[in-house]
Motif scaffolding. Structure first.
Motif, PDB file in Angstrom:
ATOM      1  N   GLY A  27       0.890  -1.447  -0.031  1.00  0.00           N
ATOM      2  CA  GLY A  27      -0.001   0.047   0.038  1.00  0.00           C
ATOM      3  C   GLY A  27       0.815   1.332   0.138  1.00  0.00           C
ATOM      4  N   GLY A  28       1.838   1.391   0.976  1.00  0.00           N
ATOM      5  CA  GLY A  28       2.850   2.364   0.677  1.00  0.00           C
ATOM      6  C   GLY A  28       3.437   2.535  -0.492  1.00  0.00           C
ATOM      7  N   ALA A  29       3.909   1.545  -1.244  1.00  0.00           N
ATOM      8  CA  ALA A  29       4.532   1.920  -2.472  1.00  0.00           C
ATOM      9  C   ALA A  29       3.550   2.142  -3.674  1.00  0.00           C
ATOM     10  CB  ALA A  29       5.123   0.314  -3.105  1.00  0.00           C
ATOM     11  N   ALA A  30       2.286   1.721  -3.321  1.00  0.00           N
ATOM     12  CA  ALA A  30       1.306   2.145  -4.333  1.00  0.00           C
ATOM     13  C   ALA A  30       1.223   3.744  -4.142  1.00  0.00           C
ATOM     14  CB  ALA A  30      -0.046   1.467  -4.026  1.00  0.00           C
ATOM     15  N   LEU A  31       1.057   4.157  -2.936  1.00  0.00           N
ATOM     16  CA  LEU A  31       0.600   5.615  -2.738  1.00  0.00           C
ATOM     17  C   LEU A  31       1.809   6.691  -3.273  1.00  0.00           C
ATOM     18  CD1 LEU A  31      -0.706   5.647   0.897  1.00  0.00           C
ATOM     19  CD2 LEU A  31      -1.861   5.927  -1.333  1.00  0.00           C
ATOM     20  N   VAL A  32       3.236   6.055  -3.002  1.00  0.00           N
ATOM     21  CA  VAL A  32       4.282   6.694  -3.445  1.00  0.00           C
ATOM     22  C   VAL A  32       4.220   6.761  -4.969  1.00  0.00           C
ATOM     23  CG1 VAL A  32       6.634   7.064  -3.266  1.00  0.00           C
ATOM     24  CG2 VAL A  32       5.422   6.579  -1.553  1.00  0.00           C
ATOM     25  N   SER A  33       4.148   5.638  -5.738  1.00  0.00           N
ATOM     26  CA  SER A  33       4.353   5.461  -6.942  1.00  0.00           C
ATOM     27  C   SER A  33       3.177   6.444  -7.707  1.00  0.00           C
ATOM     28  CB  SER A  33       4.020   4.201  -7.321  1.00  0.00           C
ATOM     29  OG  SER A  33       5.047   3.293  -6.771  1.00  0.00           O
ATOM     30  N   ALA A  34       1.816   6.634  -7.101  1.00  0.00           N
ATOM     31  CA  ALA A  34       0.953   7.350  -7.617  1.00  0.00           C
ATOM     32  C   ALA A  34       1.505   8.772  -7.842  1.00  0.00           C
ATOM     33  CB  ALA A  34      -0.315   7.191  -6.964  1.00  0.00           C
ATOM     34  N   VAL A  35       1.815   9.251  -6.641  1.00  0.00           N
ATOM     35  CA  VAL A  35       2.116  10.680  -6.460  1.00  0.00           C
ATOM     36  C   VAL A  35       3.418  10.881  -7.526  1.00  0.00           C
ATOM     37  CG1 VAL A  35       2.951  12.588  -5.159  1.00  0.00           C
ATOM     38  CG2 VAL A  35       1.226  10.807  -4.213  1.00  0.00           C
ATOM     39  N   ILE A  36       4.266  10.394  -7.216  1.00  0.00           N
ATOM     40  CA  ILE A  36       5.468  10.447  -8.222  1.00  0.00           C
ATOM     41  C   ILE A  36       5.520  10.209  -9.742  1.00  0.00           C
ATOM     42  CG2 ILE A  36       8.055   9.936  -8.533  1.00  0.00           C
ATOM     43  CD1 ILE A  36       7.158  11.257  -5.850  1.00  0.00           C
ATOM     44  N   GLY A  37       4.694   9.302  -9.699  1.00  0.00           N
ATOM     45  CA  GLY A  37       4.219   8.681 -11.218  1.00  0.00           C
ATOM     46  C   GLY A  37       3.666   9.747 -12.050  1.00  0.00           C
ATOM     47  N   VAL A  38       2.656  10.557 -11.438  1.00  0.00           N
ATOM     48  CA  VAL A  38       1.839  11.608 -12.320  1.00  0.00           C
ATOM     49  C   VAL A  38       2.925  12.439 -12.725  1.00  0.00           C
ATOM     50  CG1 VAL A  38       0.317  13.346 -11.915  1.00  0.00           C
ATOM     51  CG2 VAL A  38      -0.372  11.227 -11.080  1.00  0.00           C
ATOM     52  N   PHE A  39       3.744  13.132 -11.859  1.00  0.00           N
ATOM     53  CA  PHE A  39       4.633  13.884 -12.506  1.00  0.00           C
ATOM     54  C   PHE A  39       5.807  13.374 -13.200  1.00  0.00           C
ATOM     55  CE2 PHE A  39       3.809  16.445  -8.516  1.00  0.00           C
ATOM     56  CZ  PHE A  39       3.673  17.714  -9.090  1.00  0.00           C
ATOM     57  N   THR A  40       5.907  11.980 -13.243  1.00  0.00           N
ATOM     58  CA  THR A  40       6.854  11.467 -14.241  1.00  0.00           C
ATOM     59  C   THR A  40       6.265  11.247 -15.588  1.00  0.00           C
ATOM     60  OG1 THR A  40       7.751   9.964 -12.460  1.00  0.00           O
ATOM     61  CG2 THR A  40       8.198   9.273 -14.527  1.00  0.00           C
ATOM     62  N   VAL A  41       4.957  10.856 -15.396  1.00  0.00           N
ATOM     63  CA  VAL A  41       4.171  10.903 -16.684  1.00  0.00           C
ATOM     64  C   VAL A  41       4.045  12.200 -17.588  1.00  0.00           C
ATOM     65  CG1 VAL A  41       2.108  10.124 -18.104  1.00  0.00           C
ATOM     66  CG2 VAL A  41       3.121   8.842 -16.284  1.00  0.00           C
ATOM     67  N   MET A  42       3.865  13.075 -16.777  1.00  0.00           N
ATOM     68  CA  MET A  42       3.617  14.471 -17.249  1.00  0.00           C
ATOM     69  C   MET A  42       5.021  15.127 -17.545  1.00  0.00           C
ATOM     70  SD  MET A  42       1.353  16.461 -14.160  1.00  0.00           S
ATOM     71  CE  MET A  42       1.531  18.031 -14.967  1.00  0.00           C
ATOM     72  N   ARG A  43       5.938  14.856 -17.184  1.00  0.00           N
ATOM     73  CA  ARG A  43       7.546  15.394 -17.675  1.00  0.00           C
ATOM     74  C   ARG A  43       7.997  14.498 -18.866  1.00  0.00           C
ATOM     75  NH1 ARG A  43      10.332  18.620 -14.263  1.00  0.00           N
ATOM     76  NH2 ARG A  43      11.915  17.685 -14.999  1.00  0.00           N
TER      77      ARG A  43
END
Length: 290
Positions: A27-43
């Motif tokens: 669950g912790g990995a999913a939350l962190v990946s979600a937040v960081i992943g959005v910026f990663t995709v946007m960039r």
């Protein structure tokens, strides 16, 4: 209702220590990946995320050889790879991809060496499967404090960087005009991406961690227009896929007694299904508006 719950959840699910550990760390990995992943995709740095995720396999395999916590190995190699990508100092997307590919190749070469040494010197026959494809039910409970600390550090950094990182992602030229240190912000994001990659690699394996890091974020950005809403939706998708995958993997021990299916397979399958549904729904909505 209780009958439906009994059918969906096999006995002992909530009393199992491996399941509880998997739920917390996953669950912790999913939350962190979600937040960081959005910026990663946007960039447009999905390939960088993929590269960092795969490179972590070298750290994971080295941890088995040295007898240390696997998360330390994943984390150390991810941070070193992120620093290596940034030190080259390229700016064009094509050159960044080239550097990422070179770092990725070097990391996988080290993985091959360390896994060979694991088998020949340490007789760790299961290391390759755990490093590459994950084994959430085999994670030691002692890993929880370190995993939560890494996750909190990544989320705190993302919160501090939110506004300047958002501006740099949408319009780097405007950010530079306003005095935002674009390269520094990009490097700090790359470091938080390394933290997220190490956590996702710990849960679903280095090879499949890109799915958890990029999949929910890409799905959410197809459905939400604002970054904040996309992060919240990506978190829900990631948590649903991760916890749902853990449940299905646990139940699979009862489908084929004594031979449960991999957690990572179910997590990736649920993420892929969510992406297909979001893509199909968006296309139907576009056709309806014509």
């Amino acid at each position: 209702m209780s009958t439906l719950f009994t059918l969906l959840v096999e006995p002992g699910f909530f009393t199992s220590d491996p399941v509880r550990t998997a739920l917390i760390i996953g669950g912790g990995a999913a939350l962190v990946s979600a937040v960081i992943g959005v910026f990663t995709v946007m960039r447009g740095q999905s390939f960088a995320g993929h590269g960092l995720s795969d490179v972590t396999s070298a750290g994971g395999s080295a941890s088995f050889l040295l007898g240390i916590n696997p998360l330390l190995g994943f984390l150390g190699m991810a941070v070193m790879a992120a620093c290596g990508m940034e030190l080259v100092g390229v700016r064009q997307a094509r050159e960044r991809d080239l550097v990422t590919g070179i770092v990725l190749g070097a990391g996988l070469g080290l993985t091959a060496l360390f896994l060979y040494l694991d088998v020949t010197l340490g007789s760790t026959t299961g290391a390759a499967n755990m490093v590459m494809f994950g084994s959430m039910f085999a994670i030691a409970p002692s890993t929880i404090p370190l995993a939560l600390a890494v996750g909190l550090l990544a989320l705190a950094t993302a919160g501090i960087l939110y506004r300047p990182l958002l501006l740099c992602s949408l319009d780097p030229d405007l950010a530079a005009v306003r005095g935002v240190p674009v390269r520094l912000i990009g490097f700090l994001h790359l470091l938080t991406l390394a933290l997220a990659a190490s956590l996702s690699a710990m849960t679903v394996g280095a090879i499949l961690s890109t799915a958890l890091l990029i999949g929910p974020a890409a799905t959410a950005l197809r459905l939400a227009k604002r970054p904040g809403a996309a992060m919240a939706l990506a978190a829900l998708i990631g948590l649903g896929a991760t916890w749902g995958g853990i449940l299905l993997a646990y139940n699979s021990f009862y489908w084929t007694p004594g031979h449960g299916w991999p957690v990572s397979f179910f997590v990736v399958a649920l993420i892929f299904a969510a992406y297909l549904l979001a893509t199909g729904g968006r296309r139907l909505g576009q056709r309806g508006s014509l």
